[in-house]
Design a protein around this motif. Structure first.
Motif, mmCIF file in Angstrom:
data_model
loop_
_atom_site.group_PDB
_atom_site.id
_atom_site.type_symbol
_atom_site.label_atom_id
_atom_site.label_comp_id
_atom_site.label_asym_id
_atom_site.label_seq_id
_atom_site.Cartn_x
_atom_site.Cartn_y
_atom_site.Cartn_z
ATOM 1 N N GLY A 52 8.238 -4.362 9.111
ATOM 2 C CA GLY A 52 7.519 -3.150 8.709
ATOM 3 C C GLY A 52 6.648 -2.597 9.836
ATOM 4 O O GLY A 52 6.243 -1.437 9.820
ATOM 5 N N LEU A 53 6.355 -3.457 10.818
ATOM 6 C CA LEU A 53 5.517 -3.012 11.948
ATOM 7 C C LEU A 53 6.361 -2.667 13.168
ATOM 8 O O LEU A 53 5.829 -2.511 14.255
ATOM 9 N N TYR A 105 6.042 7.442 7.685
ATOM 10 C CA TYR A 105 4.707 7.241 8.271
ATOM 11 C C TYR A 105 4.107 8.486 8.933
ATOM 12 O O TYR A 105 2.897 8.577 9.056
ATOM 13 N N ASN A 115 9.276 -1.476 2.615
ATOM 14 C CA ASN A 115 8.334 -1.177 1.546
ATOM 15 C C ASN A 115 8.261 0.307 1.204
ATOM 16 O O ASN A 115 8.023 0.666 0.061
ATOM 17 N N GLU A 154 3.502 -11.014 3.108
ATOM 18 C CA GLU A 154 4.634 -10.923 4.035
ATOM 19 C C GLU A 154 4.133 -10.859 5.483
ATOM 20 O O GLU A 154 2.925 -10.686 5.737
ATOM 21 N N GLY A 213 2.300 0.017 12.124
ATOM 22 C CA GLY A 213 3.728 0.168 12.424
ATOM 23 C C GLY A 213 3.893 1.529 13.081
ATOM 24 O O GLY A 213 3.628 1.717 14.265
ATOM 25 N N GLY A 214 4.250 2.535 12.274
ATOM 26 C CA GLY A 214 4.266 3.904 12.786
ATOM 27 C C GLY A 214 2.872 4.488 12.868
ATOM 28 O O GLY A 214 2.626 5.482 13.528
ATOM 29 N N GLY A 215 1.933 3.867 12.148
ATOM 30 C CA GLY A 215 0.530 4.249 12.244
ATOM 31 C C GLY A 215 -0.014 5.018 11.057
ATOM 32 O O GLY A 215 -1.190 5.397 11.061
ATOM 33 N N GLY A 216 0.786 5.242 10.028
ATOM 34 C CA GLY A 216 0.322 6.011 8.871
ATOM 35 C C GLY A 216 -0.830 5.332 8.148
ATOM 36 O O GLY A 216 -1.819 5.977 7.790
ATOM 37 N N LEU A 217 -0.714 4.051 7.941
ATOM 38 C CA LEU A 217 -1.761 3.303 7.237
ATOM 39 C C LEU A 217 -3.051 3.282 8.066
ATOM 40 O O LEU A 217 -4.139 3.608 7.562
ATOM 41 N N CYS A 264 -3.222 -3.438 10.167
ATOM 42 C CA CYS A 264 -1.980 -3.536 10.933
ATOM 43 C C CYS A 264 -1.396 -2.139 11.161
ATOM 44 O O CYS A 264 -1.730 -1.194 10.450
ATOM 45 N N PHE A 307 0.819 -1.226 0.000
ATOM 46 C CA PHE A 307 0.000 0.000 0.000
ATOM 47 C C PHE A 307 0.843 1.261 0.000
ATOM 48 O O PHE A 307 0.332 2.358 -0.271
ATOM 49 N N LYS A 308 2.127 1.152 0.350
ATOM 50 C CA LYS A 308 2.940 2.360 0.582
ATOM 51 C C LYS A 308 2.969 3.297 -0.623
ATOM 52 O O LYS A 308 3.098 4.520 -0.484
ATOM 53 N N SER A 355 -1.692 -5.889 3.846
ATOM 54 C CA SER A 355 -1.005 -4.659 3.438
ATOM 55 C C SER A 355 0.205 -4.826 2.521
ATOM 56 O O SER A 355 0.649 -3.848 1.910
HETATM 57 C C1 LIG Z 1 3.489 -4.423 4.552
HETATM 58 C C2 LIG Z 1 3.412 -3.322 5.562
HETATM 59 N N1 LIG Z 1 2.308 -3.239 6.316
HETATM 60 C C3 LIG Z 1 2.184 -2.277 7.252
HETATM 61 C C4 LIG Z 1 3.184 -1.354 7.489
HETATM 62 C C5 LIG Z 1 2.993 -0.321 8.562
HETATM 63 O O1 LIG Z 1 2.712 0.928 8.028
HETATM 64 P P1 LIG Z 1 2.693 2.208 8.979
HETATM 65 O O2 LIG Z 1 4.105 2.474 9.383
HETATM 66 O O3 LIG Z 1 2.106 3.273 8.137
HETATM 67 O O4 LIG Z 1 1.878 1.851 10.158
HETATM 68 C C6 LIG Z 1 4.348 -1.401 6.712
HETATM 69 C C7 LIG Z 1 5.409 -0.425 6.917
HETATM 70 O O5 LIG Z 1 6.463 -0.469 6.319
HETATM 71 C C8 LIG Z 1 4.469 -2.412 5.729
HETATM 72 O O6 LIG Z 1 5.562 -2.514 4.972
#
Ligand SMILES: Cc1ncc(COP(=O)(O)O)c(C=O)c1O
Length: 300
Positions: free
Chosen positions: A214-215, A130, A87, A258, A161-165, A159, A62-63, A286
């Protein structure tokens, strides 16, 4: 970007970002939203799961959505720099070529920020992976797309990680008027910065470790945190073991996903989300950037 508040994220802004994502030169697709039953693998869970397949997105995650909006909002021809070995870095590198810009993906997210500052002094523009309004607004297109097919889902699981999604998807759904939709964030137990931020009522960091790299950034984003506070029901946690098993289940169902991309599904199948019985549940898959060597390490 540090001073932007959650109030800046309006439905109009998200609609505009959606148009930008759709018309960008990056070839971003409207990914399939498929019912789990289409995979023919039985699941012992009593709800209707719909998978949003961002593992099939251009660059494999999605990035690229957020990156398209980030690049469109900045003048062409600048020099950009970012920190990401994952990603985000892949999408950023892909975008550089299409936006006639130059840049560097220089280091993993764990690298010291001080080195990034040096690069900024060399007149390079730093793009965050993010914690950035344009990025989050671009990610929101994923939530808008879900609503085009399923206009009022009961539950959406994303899901974090930093929370952007999570922030982008949650804002898109709530600002579109789905007041009753419950939105859950999912983090690994060993990398639960947003979970801790909810408890401490401010964005916090930790020594994050998880198979889902990534999380596992070291901090929850400030703007993502504010938006998640506003629009997300709760953050739930999954273990690395549960994530690995989810990768395997998805693979058996015909989907290459992944570890990070499997966390939301792991939370659903391990009953981490309350009151799912009979509900329409959207699960964001994602990303799908995983090699066969890595896959071979996961349980049968
Ligand atoms: C496949 C995947 N899912 C989720 C995330 C988390 O995204 P965010 O950092 O925006 O929460 C990442 C971050 O790299 C990712 O690569």
């Amino acid at each position: 970007m540090g001073e932007v508040s959650a109030d800046a994220v309006t439905l109009n802004l998200l609609r505009e970002a959606m148009e930008t994502v759709r018309s960008s030169p990056l070839g971003i697709i409207n990914t399939p939203l498929i019912p789990w039953c289409q995979t023919t693998l039985p699941l012992s869970i009593d709800c209707n799961i719909f998978l949003k397949l961002e593992n099939m997105q251009r660059t494999g995650s999605f990035k690229i959505r957020g990156v398209a909006n980030q690049f469109t909002k900045r003048p062409k021809g600048l020099h950009f720099v970012t920190m990401s070995a994952g990603n985000y870095g892949k999408s950023f590198a892909y975008a550089l070529k299409h936006y006639e810009s130059k840049g560097k993906v220089v280091m993993p997210e764990t690298a010291p920020v001080s080195r990034a500052n040096l690069l900024q002094e060399d007149k390079m523009i730093f793009l965050h992976s993010y914690d950035d309004l344009d990025l989050i607004a671009g990610h929101a297109s994923l939530g808008m797309e879900v609503l085009e097919v399923n206009s009022d889902p009961d539950v959406v699981v994303v899901c974090c990680g930093g929370g952007g999604l999570l922030a982008g998807v949650a804002a898109a759904i709530k600002l579109s008027g789905c007041a009753k939709t419950r939105i859950y964030g999912v983090e690994p137990e060993g990398a639960c910065t947003m979970y801790k931020s909810f408890i401490e009522k401010k964005p916090v960091g930790m020594d994050a470790k998880s198979i889902a790299s990534g999380l596992a950034p070291p901090f929850a984003g400030r703007l993502p945190y504010e938006l998640c506070q506003r629009y997300v029901e709760a953050i739930v946690l999954v273990s690395d073991q549960e994530i690995k098993a989810a990768v395997s289940t998805l693979y058996k169902s015909g989907l290459v996903v992944e570890a990070s991309g499997s966390a939301a599904f792991a939370a659903i199948v391990n009953n981490k989300i309350p009151e799912l019985e009979g509900k329409n549940v959207v699960c964001i898959i994602s990303g799908g950037n995983i090699g066969k060597d890595e896959l071979a390490d996961f349980p049968d």
